[in-house]
Design a protein around this motif. Structure first.
Motif, PDB file in Angstrom:
ATOM      1  N   LEU A 115       5.005  -8.562   7.418  1.00  0.00           N
ATOM      2  CA  LEU A 115       5.249  -7.257   6.194  1.00  0.00           C
ATOM      3  C   LEU A 115       4.703  -5.698   5.909  1.00  0.00           C
ATOM      4  CD1 LEU A 115       5.808  -9.567   3.211  1.00  0.00           C
ATOM      5  CD2 LEU A 115       7.670  -8.888   4.669  1.00  0.00           C
ATOM      6  N   LEU A 117       1.646  -5.428   5.018  1.00  0.00           N
ATOM      7  CA  LEU A 117       1.377  -4.761   3.937  1.00  0.00           C
ATOM      8  C   LEU A 117      -0.486  -5.180   3.956  1.00  0.00           C
ATOM      9  CD1 LEU A 117       3.494  -7.409   1.372  1.00  0.00           C
ATOM     10  CD2 LEU A 117       2.854  -4.790   1.149  1.00  0.00           C
TER      11      LEU A 117
ATOM     12  N   SER B  11       1.178 -11.758  -4.999  1.00  0.00           N
ATOM     13  CA  SER B  11       1.785 -10.778  -3.870  1.00  0.00           C
ATOM     14  C   SER B  11       3.299 -11.220  -3.082  1.00  0.00           C
ATOM     15  CB  SER B  11       0.588 -10.563  -2.964  1.00  0.00           C
ATOM     16  OG  SER B  11       0.790 -10.554  -1.921  1.00  0.00           O
ATOM     17  N   LEU B  12       3.728 -10.166  -2.152  1.00  0.00           N
ATOM     18  CA  LEU B  12       4.646 -10.835  -1.488  1.00  0.00           C
ATOM     19  C   LEU B  12       4.480 -11.772  -0.710  1.00  0.00           C
ATOM     20  CD1 LEU B  12       7.027  -7.808  -0.381  1.00  0.00           C
ATOM     21  CD2 LEU B  12       7.756  -9.593  -1.980  1.00  0.00           C
ATOM     22  N   LYS B  22      12.381 -10.727   2.403  1.00  0.00           N
ATOM     23  CA  LYS B  22      11.279 -10.077   1.798  1.00  0.00           C
ATOM     24  C   LYS B  22      11.239  -8.409   2.571  1.00  0.00           C
ATOM     25  CE  LYS B  22       8.915 -13.446   1.862  1.00  0.00           C
ATOM     26  NZ  LYS B  22       7.527 -14.675   2.753  1.00  0.00           N
ATOM     27  N   LEU B  25      13.552  -6.058   1.492  1.00  0.00           N
ATOM     28  CA  LEU B  25      12.817  -5.244   0.166  1.00  0.00           C
ATOM     29  C   LEU B  25      11.753  -4.139   0.399  1.00  0.00           C
ATOM     30  CD1 LEU B  25      13.098  -5.945  -3.078  1.00  0.00           C
ATOM     31  CD2 LEU B  25      11.775  -7.984  -2.606  1.00  0.00           C
ATOM     32  N   VAL B  26      10.659  -4.610   1.276  1.00  0.00           N
ATOM     33  CA  VAL B  26       9.072  -3.590   1.584  1.00  0.00           C
ATOM     34  C   VAL B  26      10.001  -2.637   1.707  1.00  0.00           C
ATOM     35  CG1 VAL B  26       7.495  -3.224   3.226  1.00  0.00           C
ATOM     36  CG2 VAL B  26       7.877  -5.686   1.158  1.00  0.00           C
ATOM     37  N   LEU B  29      11.850   0.012  -0.741  1.00  0.00           N
ATOM     38  CA  LEU B  29      10.668   0.627  -1.102  1.00  0.00           C
ATOM     39  C   LEU B  29       9.596   1.445  -0.474  1.00  0.00           C
ATOM     40  CD1 LEU B  29      10.399   0.200  -4.297  1.00  0.00           C
ATOM     41  CD2 LEU B  29       8.362  -0.739  -3.961  1.00  0.00           C
ATOM     42  N   ALA B  55       9.722 -12.436  -6.343  1.00  0.00           N
ATOM     43  CA  ALA B  55       9.626 -11.490  -5.582  1.00  0.00           C
ATOM     44  C   ALA B  55       8.872 -10.242  -5.720  1.00  0.00           C
ATOM     45  CB  ALA B  55      10.879 -11.491  -4.177  1.00  0.00           C
ATOM     46  N   VAL B  56      10.438  -9.531  -6.568  1.00  0.00           N
ATOM     47  CA  VAL B  56      10.553  -8.219  -7.556  1.00  0.00           C
ATOM     48  C   VAL B  56       8.869  -7.778  -8.223  1.00  0.00           C
ATOM     49  CG1 VAL B  56      10.958  -6.778  -9.246  1.00  0.00           C
ATOM     50  CG2 VAL B  56      12.740  -8.392  -7.634  1.00  0.00           C
ATOM     51  N   LEU B  59       6.214  -7.461  -5.616  1.00  0.00           N
ATOM     52  CA  LEU B  59       7.006  -6.601  -4.920  1.00  0.00           C
ATOM     53  C   LEU B  59       5.844  -5.479  -6.011  1.00  0.00           C
ATOM     54  CD1 LEU B  59       7.453  -4.413  -2.648  1.00  0.00           C
ATOM     55  CD2 LEU B  59       9.979  -4.598  -4.186  1.00  0.00           C
ATOM     56  N   ASP B  62       2.013  -5.270  -5.709  1.00  0.00           N
ATOM     57  CA  ASP B  62       1.595  -4.562  -4.339  1.00  0.00           C
ATOM     58  C   ASP B  62       1.960  -2.903  -3.782  1.00  0.00           C
ATOM     59  OD1 ASP B  62       1.114  -7.175  -3.320  1.00  0.00           O
ATOM     60  OD2 ASP B  62       2.966  -7.517  -2.015  1.00  0.00           O
TER      61      ASP B  62
END
Lengths: 124, 394
Positions: A115, A117, B11-12, B22, B25-26, B29, B55-56, B59, B62
């Protein structure tokens, strides 16, 4: 209904005559056709759109599943959970990785990389 | 504390499963923040219990956003949505003025498939308009959106599909909880739960919590949600605890109307119920029916929370008084299927013929002429009866 395994980003040929449906198929975002080689599906959104069309011909394409941790191809037919799984995913966990005692931390670290992150201190 | 809340990921990174969704989604954004995204909003589609809402929130956590959640059961019309978001803008301006901090917000429309584009005056258009302004990222979630009804949403929003978790993902999820709780649960039980949860993470966690209390997995394996009507009625009828009935009612809100009609049938036909009890129960039932009808008409689904108590109370009392569901299909369900179809076909045929006879289309005849005729007939009913008697002799 006939099921056929495919791999994302690799060419394959459809064992049916598409006829008029060919136009519809190549219009899907993420689906390409290379003359002489066959079709390429880029992602699973494209695949689900493609399957809506191919279902009319009695064909369903299913993606080959890869292990999220080690990246190996996972054989759903040999999985002990095959009867309790919808089998519509492209990412799963192989038995070797699942049986690893440290699977949770490995999974989280892998996911963090996937991801992109930053891990918070509590997650490390 | 319920484990589904206690172990809700923040956190995701902590969410297990749906890795590709996911990532989408990242990516979306990040692109949205840089102004590069082609889509003003994102629509998360998938069955319940697989982590869309989580998840929302994760997100937002994060990326340091504050989530403003609007549930379609409360905010359905354009007026209500703008009202909520308007006051939100003002409160954030005040906060910024006093604290000097600016909080970024994500607007999250949950269960957006509950908004009807026709019946809920501009609700869906309002969501699209808000997303189109690009003042803040807009995320919507839906269980079963209709591609036809919600066509605009599908065209303008990026659609991301969340799928049921595989049993192996559920095993990892359960192992984490077992580790955090410091439990000693046999791996075979975890495997059994993962098999029986059918990809529903929420259900799997609930089952694990119950298993940790010593309840056998076999007895808790069936979900309360989305039960077939017959199974729901059987369970309701055999429940003696108000809490259990309420849980069943809450988890199957789509079947309330059927439950009400069937309970009318059960109460009215019951040979065991005393006359006074019947009156009392039917009175309560009629009130529920009126409230439900009114709520549907006004589209004020906010009141569902009160109605669920009334229905649970009615069933609880009916069960206590001795009313039993014997598996009989009430007539109304047969009527619904057979009579409505026949009546509809007859009505279409008749209105077409009558419309043709006065040179009008069927639609015009049904919309304008027929209601006028009906009013005339109602007003001059006695005269009409006299005329029928005179002409036909009956």
């Amino acid at each position: 209904m006939q099921y056929m395994k495919i791999r994302y980003g690799e060419t394959f040929s459809i064992p049916r005559r598409l006829g008029n449906l060919f136009r519809e198929v190549v219009r899907i975002k993420g689906v390409e056709y290379i003359k002489g080689k066959g079709f390429i599906v880029r992602d699973y959104y494209a695949l689900s759109n493609l399957n809506k069309i191919l279902a009319r011909l009695g064909l369903i394409l299913t993606p080959e599943v890869r292990c999220f941790i080690c990246g190996k191809y996972v054989d759903c037919e040999k999985c002990e959970f095959r009867n309790n799984c919808k089998r519509d995913v492209t990412i799963c966990i192989c038995d070797d990785c699942l049986n690893n005692k440290n699977i949770l931390n490995i999974y989280l670290a892998k996911q963090n990389k996937f991801l992109g992150l930053k891990l918070s201190s509590s997650q490390k | 504390m319920v484990w589904t809340e206690k172990h809700r990921p923040r956190s995701l990174n902590e969410i297990i499963g749906n890795e590709e969704a996911k990532l989408e989604l990242v990516r979306w954004l990040r692109n949205w923040e840089e102004g590069k995204s082609d889509f003003p909003g994102i629509l998360l589609v998938g069955p319940p219990g697989i982590g869309k809402t989580t998840a929302v929130h994760a997100l937002a956590n994060d990326f340091s956003y504050h989530v403003v959640e609007l549930n379609a059961s409360e905010y359905r019309t354009a007026e209500k949505i703008y009202e909520k978001l308007g006051s939100l803008g003002r409160s954030y301006t005040l906060e910024r003025y006093f604290t000097g901090r600016e909080r970024r917000i994500i607007v999250f429309f949950d269960e957006i498939d509950g908004i009807d584009p026709k019946e809920d005056r501009g609700g869906l258009d309002a969501v699209i308009e808000i997303a189109g302004k690009r003042d803040f990222p807009v995320v919507a979630a839906a269980n079963v959106p209709d591609p036809q009804k919600h066509k605009k949403l599908f065209e303008l929003f990026k659609v991301v599909e969340f799928r049921q978790l595989t049993p192996k993902h559920i095993i990892i999820l359960l192992k984490r909880i077992v580790e955090r709780e410091g439990l000693k649960i046999d791996y075979e039980i975890i495997k059994k739960i993962a098999e029986r949860a059918r990809g529903d993470a929420r259900l799997a966690i609930n089952m694990l919590q119950a298993a940790s209390l010593g309840i056998p997995v076999e007895s808790i394996s069936q979900s309360l949600e989305n039960l077939p009507l017959d199974e729901l009625l059987r369970r309701l009828s055999s429940s003696i605890s108000y809490y259990e009935i309420k849980q069943l009612i809450d988890a199957n809100s789509s079947l309330w109307e059927d439950v009400i009609y069937t309970y009318f049938d059960i109460i009215a036909r019951s040979p065991v119920l005393k006359f006074d009890a019947k009156i009392q129960l039917l009175d309560a039932l009629s009130k529920i029916d009126i409230y439900l009808g009114r709520m549907n008409k006004e589209r004020q689904f906010f009141y569902l929370r009160y109605l669920s108590h009334l229905i649970a109370w009615l069933i609880y009392n009916a069960n206590r008084s001795g009313a039993v569901y014997d598996g009989r299909i009430p007539e109304y369900r047969l009527y619904k299927f057979v009579f409505n179809r026949d009546a509809r076909e007859e009505f279409t045929e008749l209105s077409e013929a009558l419309g043709r006879s006065i040179h009008e289309s069927r639609r015009k005849f049904t919309l304008y002429t027929l209601p006028t005729f009906c009013k005339l007939v109602k007003r001059k009913y006695s005269k009409l009866c006299e005329w029928v008697k005179k002409v036909y002799g009956w």
